[in-house]
Design a protein around this motif. Structure first.
Motif, mmCIF file in Angstrom:
data_model
loop_
_atom_site.group_PDB
_atom_site.id
_atom_site.type_symbol
_atom_site.label_atom_id
_atom_site.label_comp_id
_atom_site.label_asym_id
_atom_site.label_seq_id
_atom_site.Cartn_x
_atom_site.Cartn_y
_atom_site.Cartn_z
ATOM 1 N N ILE A 1 0.730 -1.319 0.051
ATOM 2 C CA ILE A 1 0.092 -0.045 0.189
ATOM 3 C C ILE A 1 0.634 1.149 0.206
ATOM 4 O O ILE A 1 2.382 1.217 -0.147
ATOM 5 N N PHE A 2 0.154 2.423 -0.092
ATOM 6 C CA PHE A 2 1.478 3.459 0.149
ATOM 7 C C PHE A 2 0.546 4.871 0.832
ATOM 8 O O PHE A 2 1.508 5.872 1.200
ATOM 9 N N SER A 3 -0.286 4.209 1.865
ATOM 10 C CA SER A 3 -0.462 5.548 2.500
ATOM 11 C C SER A 3 -0.432 4.848 4.020
ATOM 12 O O SER A 3 -0.624 4.283 4.285
ATOM 13 N N THR A 4 0.392 5.695 4.884
ATOM 14 C CA THR A 4 0.387 5.432 6.445
ATOM 15 C C THR A 4 -0.904 5.914 6.977
ATOM 16 O O THR A 4 -0.732 5.383 8.290
ATOM 17 N N ASP A 5 -1.412 7.188 6.762
ATOM 18 C CA ASP A 5 -2.724 7.078 7.486
ATOM 19 C C ASP A 5 -3.653 6.158 7.549
ATOM 20 O O ASP A 5 -4.272 5.357 7.966
ATOM 21 N N GLN A 6 -3.338 5.436 5.892
ATOM 22 C CA GLN A 6 -4.511 4.124 6.344
ATOM 23 C C GLN A 6 -3.765 2.424 6.483
ATOM 24 O O GLN A 6 -4.716 2.382 7.102
ATOM 25 N N GLN A 7 -2.620 2.484 7.002
ATOM 26 C CA GLN A 7 -1.500 1.441 7.268
ATOM 27 C C GLN A 7 -3.052 0.955 8.545
ATOM 28 O O GLN A 7 -2.828 -0.352 8.393
ATOM 29 N N PRO A 8 -3.202 1.405 10.104
ATOM 30 C CA PRO A 8 -4.073 0.716 10.475
ATOM 31 C C PRO A 8 -5.281 0.342 10.789
ATOM 32 O O PRO A 8 -5.497 -0.907 10.507
ATOM 33 N N ALA A 9 -6.057 1.038 9.440
ATOM 34 C CA ALA A 9 -6.689 0.724 9.034
ATOM 35 C C ALA A 9 -6.869 -0.978 8.208
ATOM 36 O O ALA A 9 -7.327 -1.884 8.562
ATOM 37 N N MET A 10 -6.181 -0.746 7.255
ATOM 38 C CA MET A 10 -5.656 -2.168 6.885
ATOM 39 C C MET A 10 -4.645 -2.848 7.325
ATOM 40 O O MET A 10 -5.198 -4.426 7.439
ATOM 41 N N GLN A 11 -3.957 -3.313 8.575
ATOM 42 C CA GLN A 11 -3.953 -4.227 9.362
ATOM 43 C C GLN A 11 -4.961 -4.664 9.929
ATOM 44 O O GLN A 11 -5.260 -5.850 10.174
ATOM 45 N N LYS A 12 -5.855 -3.775 9.961
ATOM 46 C CA LYS A 12 -7.033 -4.111 11.270
ATOM 47 C C LYS A 12 -8.487 -5.260 9.690
ATOM 48 O O LYS A 12 -8.447 -6.500 10.357
ATOM 49 N N SER B 1 -14.680 2.009 7.158
ATOM 50 C CA SER B 1 -15.265 2.999 7.534
ATOM 51 C C SER B 1 -15.446 3.494 9.070
ATOM 52 O O SER B 1 -15.590 4.732 9.398
ATOM 53 N N GLU B 2 -15.179 2.557 9.692
ATOM 54 C CA GLU B 2 -16.125 2.845 11.186
ATOM 55 C C GLU B 2 -14.647 3.009 11.597
ATOM 56 O O GLU B 2 -14.682 4.013 12.976
ATOM 57 N N THR B 3 -13.044 2.805 11.478
ATOM 58 C CA THR B 3 -12.323 3.748 11.398
ATOM 59 C C THR B 3 -12.239 5.333 11.051
ATOM 60 O O THR B 3 -11.147 5.943 11.632
ATOM 61 N N GLY B 4 -13.068 5.654 10.208
ATOM 62 C CA GLY B 4 -12.973 6.790 9.283
ATOM 63 C C GLY B 4 -11.907 7.184 8.744
ATOM 64 O O GLY B 4 -12.113 7.713 8.115
ATOM 65 N N THR B 5 -10.817 5.527 8.197
ATOM 66 C CA THR B 5 -10.142 5.928 7.170
ATOM 67 C C THR B 5 -10.552 6.602 5.946
ATOM 68 O O THR B 5 -9.902 7.553 5.256
#
Length: 421
Positions: A40-51, A336-340
């Motif tokens: 992936i290329f977004s650190t902002d999305q990394q936590p959500a994608m890990q979930k 969506s639930e993470t708001g990411t």
């Protein structure tokens, strides 16, 4: 692998490699299971994608997935080189505007059988986006998320000027009138930001003006049309009239940073900034968003990311299952639930709206009936890479909007003609 793809890959910077995402990382994991890599290329999305990955691993015992973040500035060259060399990740993010050479080059797996086996309901996705990820009747990705463009604005600046906040009934005239009223160069505050921005900027105003970027059959440019020129002029006039910082200022400090610093009153941009704005002390309290103001008609650009499975994976079946899961209902709900990001699957999107109640995020969904899909062709990069170069002189006042649009249309038509050869 096609000659076209090979030629492109050989021209790329071969020094970049996916050091952590390659064939060696898809070997059997230490516990005797399977290890997959997900780029992936977004650190902002990394936590959500890990979930999301954690949920996949729970449903698929014995499969371990490593999420690898590659900066945007390196991502596409890195992915191209590693995919061409057979050392790419197992699964990766993909844009519809870039998928054609990968699919045509044979480096991606078709996902139709996996999608069918998973019982995926295709009607649950934004229908404008599904064709972006299909080639020759085969599906190579499903959208994992989507975004539309809205009018972000600084409530504090409007309140200080005793002006009502923007709303869904606004038109271009309202934007111009308020941009003028809110500009205070003595304080370094501008009414609006007018960067040379396609997806979040002039693509929207071109369609709002009744023009188009590319013809419906994908064969000719629309830049030379009077309506399209009017859509471009919306932005050049903002700089010409002094309501926006000039391009040098927007180059020194990008528009989003100036907006987040309280120096820009209005900013056209996407739902993809909601997460960042919600997690910033200043913007969380001082900004809001509404639908894009209408020109001749209402329009907003819709785009989204998909997940592709690379054909070079040592575990192609599991990679395909991961790619489909990452764009499925459960993954969409988690995102969506993470708001990411705004999850692609219907029924999951209200959770994204609720994740940042300080913003009118519903505006991004309310525009869906007027959404125009991000313009693409067989080789989008061949002409989209020229847009900023050829339009910048008009933004700088060095040439007329008509001349800049004509030059871009000529270059774009040449590129589109090459696609048909």
């Amino acid at each position: 692998m096609s000659t076209k793809w090979t030629a492109v890959s050989l021209l790329a910077a071969a020094a970049l490699t996916l050091s952590a995402c390659g064939g060696s990382d898809t070997e059997v994991a230490d516990a005797g299971g399977i290890r997959l890599t997900y780029a992936i290329f977004s650190t902002d999305q990394q936590p959500a994608m890990q979930k999301v990955v954690d949920a996949f691993e729970k449903d698929h015992p014995g499969i371990d997935v490593a999420v690898q973040v590659i900066p945007w500035t390196d991502y596409w060259t890195t992915l191209q080189n590693s995919a061409a060399g057979g050392t790419g990740p197992d699964v990766a993010w993909m844009l519809g505007s870039k998928i054609a050479p990968y699919a045509d080059g044979g480096v991606l797996q078709p996902l139709d059988e996996t999608i069918s086996a998973a019982g995926t309901n295709l009607s649950a996705y934004p229908q404008q986006l599904l064709p972006l990820f299909k080639r020759d009747g085969k599906t190579y990705a499903l959208p994992k998320d989507f975004d539309t463009i809205g009018l972000w604005y600084n409530k504090a600046i409007f309140d200080a000027a005793k002006l009502p906040h923007p709303n869904a009934d606004w038109t271009w005239d309202d934007v111009v009138k308020n941009a003028k009223a809110l500009t205070d160069k003595g304080k370094g505050v501008y009414g609006i930001a007018a960067p040379v921005e396609a997806q979040a900027g002039y693509y929207n105003t071109i369609y709002q003006a009744g023009g188009h970027v590319i013809s419906p059959d994908g064969k000719t440019s629309g830049y030379q049309e009077p309506a399209s020129v009017n859509g471009l002029r919306f932005w050049t006039d903002m700089i010409k009239n002094g309501y926006s910082p000039d391009l040098k200022s927007l180059s020194d400090t990008e528009a989003v940073a100036q907006f987040m610093g309280g120096k820009i009153a209005m900013y056209y941009s996407g739902s993809f900034y909601a997460y960042r704005f919600a997690h910033d002390d200043y913007t969380s309290k001082n900004v809001d968003v509404t639908e894009l103001p209408a020109g001749v008609k209402e329009a907003t650009v819709i785009n989204g990311l998909g997940n592709v499975a690379l054909a070079s994976s040592k575990h192609p079946r599991e990679a395909a299952e991961l790619a489909v899961f990452l764009s499925g209902e459960q993954a969409s709900r988690i995102q969506s639930e993470t708001g990411t990001v705004l999850g692609s699957h219907s029924g999951t999107q209200q959770a994204w709206v609720d994740a940042a109640p300080q913003f009118n995020l519903r505006a991004f969904l309310d525009q869906l009936p007027n959404a125009v899909v991000y313009p693409v062709s067989e080789n989008t990069d061949a002409w989209s890479s020229r847009e900023s170069e050829l339009l910048t002189p008009a933004w700088n006042g060095e040439t007329s909007v008509e001349e800049a649009a004509k030059s871009l249309a000529t270059a774009m038509n040449e590129a589109l003609a090459q696609e048909r050869q």
